[in-house]
Design an enzyme around this catalytic site. Structure first.
Site, PDB file in Angstrom:
ATOM      1  N   THR A  89       0.894  -1.168   0.000  1.00 41.38           N
ATOM      2  CA  THR A  89       0.000   0.000   0.000  1.00 41.38           C
ATOM      3  C   THR A  89       0.917   1.198   0.000  1.00 41.38           C
ATOM      4  O   THR A  89       2.100   1.067   0.277  1.00 41.38           O
ATOM      5  CB  THR A  89      -0.825   0.009   1.319  1.00 41.38           C
ATOM      6  OG1 THR A  89      -1.622  -1.161   1.389  1.00 41.38           O
ATOM      7  CG2 THR A  89      -1.718   1.229   1.459  1.00 41.38           C
ATOM      8  N   THR A 109       0.354   0.558   6.397  1.00 42.74           N
ATOM      9  CA  THR A 109       0.437  -0.443   5.334  1.00 42.74           C
ATOM     10  C   THR A 109       0.575  -1.797   6.033  1.00 42.74           C
ATOM     11  O   THR A 109       0.831  -1.859   7.218  1.00 42.74           O
ATOM     12  CB  THR A 109       1.647  -0.206   4.405  1.00 42.74           C
ATOM     13  OG1 THR A 109       2.839  -0.341   5.183  1.00 42.74           O
ATOM     14  CG2 THR A 109       1.618   1.166   3.776  1.00 42.74           C
ATOM     15  N   ASP A 131      -7.954  -1.916   5.095  1.00 42.84           N
ATOM     16  CA  ASP A 131      -7.941  -0.767   6.005  1.00 42.84           C
ATOM     17  C   ASP A 131      -7.801   0.566   5.276  1.00 42.84           C
ATOM     18  O   ASP A 131      -8.176   1.609   5.814  1.00 42.84           O
ATOM     19  CB  ASP A 131      -6.782  -0.909   7.001  1.00 42.84           C
ATOM     20  CG  ASP A 131      -5.435  -1.008   6.289  1.00 42.84           C
ATOM     21  OD1 ASP A 131      -5.340  -1.766   5.295  1.00 42.84           O
ATOM     22  OD2 ASP A 131      -4.486  -0.330   6.703  1.00 42.84           O
TER      23      ASP A 131
HETATM   24  N1  GLY Z   1      -3.215  -2.502   3.818  1.00 41.24           N
HETATM   25  C1  GLY Z   1      -3.751  -2.916   2.624  1.00 41.24           C
HETATM   26  C2  GLY Z   1      -4.771  -3.962   2.726  1.00 41.24           C
HETATM   27  O1  GLY Z   1      -4.729  -4.782   3.612  1.00 41.24           O
HETATM   28  O2  GLY Z   1      -5.620  -3.992   1.894  1.00 41.24           O
END
Ligand code: GLY
Length: 355
Positions: A211, A262, A242
């Protein structure tokens, strides 16, 4: 029990760290301890060449007197359209059906407003759609078809986001998934197939839930942030991580600063991690301490139910004074993030909370 877990438990026990976490200081600890911050400032959790280009573009906006919200959007768009990046936007790894579904959020400290999109298909720059949700609707989060129709209405071009590289990674995942289905070479040819260049030269999947976070403070002291992602690779269609959840993957408070996450989104959603980091900063913790506090909070909770399981998040934070922080749950490498301020571009080295 794996060797890694045995070693980790040994470290915890021998150091008497029953509920806390082992801190491995990074080489620029002195810089962090001095806590010298300057504004304007822009950071991203991406530390590669695209991250650097994104910082240069965002900095240009800030240097010209532009707003933090414009700077983070400009920077995030550069990472989103990079076809080589398999964790964000165009070129991101798809869901289990081979469809790229993007999540993104944006938050503007100046207006205390936020916007987000989830499971958005066919649009390269989900953070810009999130910005329009924030600025041109009275809602915060649009998902799936509704998000796509909204983007269409605003004239975003529709494109297939699945690059050749991402498609091949997905196909390899599918072929390796089960020896009970019909994906992959016939059984008597499997050994032969391993000799083929397609398999031999194939790049390793670097991450499964990469991310990017982009956070900024402008010259006027206003704070803004974006979190954008293609999410967990090979996820169930419709899974939302998230990144588009305000308070989880991103949070901004103009009186304090901003934080982003992330890593595995499920852990971050359950812990409201970005909100927690900003609250810690509001209580006087530095951005670096706030990142570490949040990771320790999550580890503490997981260890109660399974001492052997450690989540794998990386957190970044900035405060209004232009100080920065970065910490990762675990890993062999020191976590890095890109920072751009009056001192120029640098890679900030964070801490690993558990080795
Ligand atoms: N942090 C990115 C996800 O889990 O979608």
């Amino acid at each position: 029990m794996s060797q890694q877990h045995s070693r980790r438990q040994f470290l915890f026990r021998s150091l008497g760290l029953s509920a806390g976490a082992l801190m491995i200081p990074s080489v620029n600890l002195l810089a962090r301890q001095k806590g010298q911050g300057t504004i304007p400032l822009i950071i991203t959790s991406h530390s590669n060449e695209t991250g650097r280009k994104a910082m240069e573009a965002g900095w240009e906006v800030l240097l010209g007197g532009g707003t933090a919200i414009d700077a983070v959007e400009k920077a995030a768009n550069i990472i989103e359209v990079d076809p080589e990046d398999t964790s964000v936007g165009y070129g991101g790894l798809p869901n289990e059906r081979g469809v790229v579904q993007l999540d993104a959020s944006i938050m503007d400290g100046k207006t205390y407003n936020a916007g987000a999109v989830a499971c958005l298909e066919n649009i390269k720059t989900p953070s810009s759609v999130a910005r329009l949700v924030m600025e041109r609707t009275d809602h915060v989060l649009l998902v799936g078809q509704g998000a796509l129709e909204f983007a269409r209405a605003w004239g975003f071009p529709e494109e297939n986001l699945l690059t050749g590289k991402a498609r091949e990674i997905w196909l390899r995942w599918k072929e390796n998934l089960s020896d009970q289905d019909d994906w992959g070479a016939p059984e008597h040819l499997i050994e032969l197939q391993k000799e083929e260049a397609y398999w031999r030269d194939f790049p390793d999947i670097e991450h499964h839930y990469g991310t990017t976070n982009v956070l900024a403070v402008d010259a006027g002291g206003n704070v803004a942030g974006i979190t954008t992602t293609s999410g967990l690779s090979f996820k169930l269609p419709g899974r939302v991580g998230d990144s588009p959840i305000i308070g989880a993957g991103l949070y901004v408070d103009n009186e304090v600063g901003a934080a982003g996450a992330t890593g595995r989104g499920e852990d971050v959603i359950k812990s409201c991690a970005s909100y927690y980091m900003v609250m810690r900063m509001s209580e006087g913790r530095s951005p670096q301490q706030a990142c570490e506090d949040a990771l320790q909070m999550i580890i503490r909770k997981y260890r109660k139910v399974n001492p052997d399981f450690f989540p794998s998040e990386k957190f970044v934070a900035i405060n209004k004074q232009g100080e920065v922080g970065c910490a990762m749950m675990k890993g062999a490498r020191i976590p890095l993030m890109s920072v751009m301020n009056e001192k120029g571009y640098s890679k900030y080295e964070g801490t690993v909370v558990v080795s």
